[in-house]
Scaffold this motif. Structure first.
Motif, mmCIF file in Angstrom:
data_model
loop_
_atom_site.group_PDB
_atom_site.id
_atom_site.type_symbol
_atom_site.label_atom_id
_atom_site.label_comp_id
_atom_site.label_asym_id
_atom_site.label_seq_id
_atom_site.Cartn_x
_atom_site.Cartn_y
_atom_site.Cartn_z
ATOM 1 N N VAL A 68 0.879 -1.170 0.000
ATOM 2 C CA VAL A 68 0.000 0.000 0.000
ATOM 3 C C VAL A 68 0.920 1.224 0.000
ATOM 4 O O VAL A 68 1.792 1.330 0.858
ATOM 5 N N VAL A 69 0.744 2.112 -0.966
ATOM 6 C CA VAL A 69 1.663 3.243 -1.124
ATOM 7 C C VAL A 69 0.947 4.578 -0.964
ATOM 8 O O VAL A 69 -0.148 4.763 -1.492
ATOM 9 N N GLY A 70 1.593 5.493 -0.279
ATOM 10 C CA GLY A 70 1.062 6.854 -0.186
ATOM 11 C C GLY A 70 1.879 7.659 0.814
ATOM 12 O O GLY A 70 1.967 7.275 1.981
ATOM 13 N N ALA A 71 2.503 8.744 0.360
ATOM 14 C CA ALA A 71 3.326 9.549 1.273
ATOM 15 C C ALA A 71 2.463 10.183 2.355
ATOM 16 O O ALA A 71 2.949 10.532 3.429
ATOM 17 N N GLY A 72 1.178 10.321 2.084
ATOM 18 C CA GLY A 72 0.268 10.923 3.056
ATOM 19 C C GLY A 72 0.064 10.049 4.284
ATOM 20 O O GLY A 72 -0.482 10.491 5.294
ATOM 21 N N MET A 73 0.509 8.773 4.204
ATOM 22 C CA MET A 73 0.375 7.873 5.353
ATOM 23 C C MET A 73 1.371 8.223 6.447
ATOM 24 O O MET A 73 1.206 7.866 7.601
ATOM 25 N N ARG A 74 2.430 8.931 6.026
ATOM 26 C CA ARG A 74 3.515 9.278 6.943
ATOM 27 C C ARG A 74 2.993 10.118 8.095
ATOM 28 O O ARG A 74 2.369 11.154 7.885
ATOM 29 N N GLY A 75 3.250 9.675 9.290
ATOM 30 C CA GLY A 75 2.854 10.450 10.463
ATOM 31 C C GLY A 75 1.354 10.549 10.668
ATOM 32 O O GLY A 75 0.884 11.321 11.481
ATOM 33 N N THR A 76 0.589 9.785 9.884
ATOM 34 C CA THR A 76 -0.858 9.826 10.075
ATOM 35 C C THR A 76 -1.273 8.571 10.832
ATOM 36 O O THR A 76 -1.158 7.478 10.296
ATOM 37 N N PRO A 77 -1.735 8.705 12.057
ATOM 38 C CA PRO A 77 -2.087 7.503 12.812
ATOM 39 C C PRO A 77 -3.331 6.848 12.229
ATOM 40 O O PRO A 77 -4.154 7.514 11.597
#
Ligand code: ASP
Ligand code: MG
Length: 471
Positions: A410-419
């Motif tokens: 599953v890819v997405g830079a928006g996942m970074r730091g998003t709980p």
């Protein structure tokens, strides 16, 4: 403002495709003023010119004196068809045919030399395989001139300076920038439309090299950086990078924007759309890279941009790598013993297997990693040899493989730091009774990879893809 546009094999592979390509070039020139075109060799099935050139040369090496002559005829016919279909007899048709014949004759002469010498060096392979681009750009430039555009074919041997690593040469950028600006700068300023060969470059001594298969995308990026261009567009035969393989997920759609890091996470899967080396020269220099469909030009495609802060929590794509196995080295005696991981992966490396994912929990009771299914037996015997002593002492209890499995990412830079993203991923799989065998997430937090059984892979991709709209 300069735009670099690269057209792939299918975009120059037939009369209708070339007409469409020419129209796109014409429109771009009106809008952008300065346009540099980069083109691949003709590549429409069944005639993929680069493959044909390589086959002819390799068969000649094997002592076959017929195949390269058949190939020469196939190449002649394929290019004749374009020249005949596009160029008017009172115009450049004859000259184009004669020029194309010279390349075919050269191909035959080189293959004859290979046959006689019984030797095919990487350098000769490059001289032969790069000819497809030299032929296609000449036809395209002639057709553009017929349409009234000031096109000129340019061999990238004049622009892209590389090392001498034939077959996969690396550009030397300082020299490439100097050559490109000196050659294309004045041409563009004078209103010319350069039509440049993809795929090839030359050493300092002027010997032709190639940048690796699929390297025309990379050529466009190199020239984009060297000019520098305002944008680089890769025209291909798909709408861009899809959110999943549409054969697995009918609801898959084109991703409008991807960051540098997201594309890297798509690696294996994204490489089908774009040569992996294409991104760095442009995106790292702030030049957007756009992927567009020649056969659906109004579609916006996918644009690849520099990394930027993104707290959206968004998932952009779900990919799958099939036909793998998950190898586990386990034992209570591994706890706190330094060097086990190093020895494990040295043993795997000796078996020549490529490792796609690695996990180890802090209990240190096991190390798991996935390799292609076909490599499993070799990997296990290499590990058993390495750890013969530990196995005997029962410090390592078991070395075994689970197969077939797949990796779903599953890819997405928006996942970074998003709980909460991991929670959503596992809930989605749990709700459909899909068991997760192993998990890996890099510290970049731009992707999460899960190992599931081969039987569950398609369903896992489908259900995780449903999260794209939900997040
Ligand atoms: N013609 C070359 C190849 O087939 C380069 C390219 O198409 O990008 O690999
Ligand atoms: Mg390509």
């Amino acid at each position: 403002m300069t735009l670099v546009m690269k057209f792939g094999g299918t975009s120059v592979g037939s009369v209708p495709a070339l007409r469409q390509t020419a129209e796109l070039i014409q429109q771009a020139q009106q809008t952008w003023g300065q346009v540099v075109v980069v083109a691949s060799a003709m590549g429409t099935k069944p005639v993929k010119v680069t493959d044909l050139l390589l086959t002819g040369a390799k068969r000649a090496l094997a002592g076959d004196s017929h195949t390269f002559l058949d190939v020469a005829e196939q190449l002649r016919r394929a290019h004749y068809e374009l020249i005949d279909g596009l160029l008017e007899p009172e115009g450049e048709r004859q000259a184009a045919l004669a020029e194309n014949d010279q390349f075919i004759d050269r191909f035959v002469a080189l293959c004859q030399a290979v046959l006689v010498l019984g030797e095919l060096t990487p350098r000769a392979l490059d001289a032969i395989s790069g000819m497809g681009e030299q032929m296609s750009v000449r036809v395209l430039a002639a057709y553009l001139r017929q349409l009234g555009l000031p096109a000129q074919a340019v061999d990238a041997t004049e622009l892209i300076r590389t090392d001498a690593a034939f077959q996969s040469a690396t550009p030397m950028m300082a020299e490439t920038i100097r050559l490109t600006q000196a050659r294309l700068g004045p041409a563009l300023a004078a209103g010319d439309l350069p039509v440049v060969t993809g795929f090839i470059g030359a050493t300092a001594a002027g010997v032709m090299t190639t940048l690796g298969r699929g390297g025309s995308d990379f050529s466009a990026a190199i020239l984009g950086q060297a000019l520098p261009a305002k944008e680089v567009w890769i025209w291909t035969d798909v709408d861009g990078v899809m959110s999943a393989d549409p054969r697995l997920v009918p609801a898959a759609r084109t991703i409008p924007e991807l960051t540098n890091r997201e594309v890297s996470e798509l690696a294996y899967y994204g490489a089908k759309v774009l040569h992996p080396k294409t991104i760095r020269p442009v995106v790292e220099n702030g030049i957007p890279l756009r992927i567009k469909n020649t056969f659906n030009p109004h579609h916006a495609g996918t644009v690849i941009v520099a990394d930027k802060p993104d707290g959206s929590g968004q998932i952009k794509a779900v990919t799958a790598i099939p036909d793998l196995s998950l190898v586990t080295v386990e034992g209570k005696g591994m706890l706190g013993v330094p060097g086990i991981a190093a020895r494990t992966f040295s043993a795997v490396a000796r078996s020549q297997a490529n490792v796609l994912l690695i996990t180890q929990a802090s209990s240190e009771q096991s190390i798991c990693f996935s390799v292609p299914e076909a490599a499993t037996a070799a990997v296990i015997s290499s590990l058993e040899a390495e750890f013969a002593h530990e196995l005997q002492r029962r410090d390592i209890d078991r070395i075994w493989a689970q197969q077939p499995v797949g990796i779903v990412t599953v890819v997405g830079a928006g996942m970074r730091g998003t709980p909460g993203i991991a929670g959503k991923i596992f809930s989605a799989l749990g709700a459909h009774d899909i068991n997760v065998i192993a998990i890996a997430q890099g510290s970049s937090e731009c992707s999460v990879s899960l190992v599931v059984t081969a039987a569950d892979t398609a369903a896992a991709v489908q259900h995780l893809h449903e999260l794209i709209n939900a997040t």
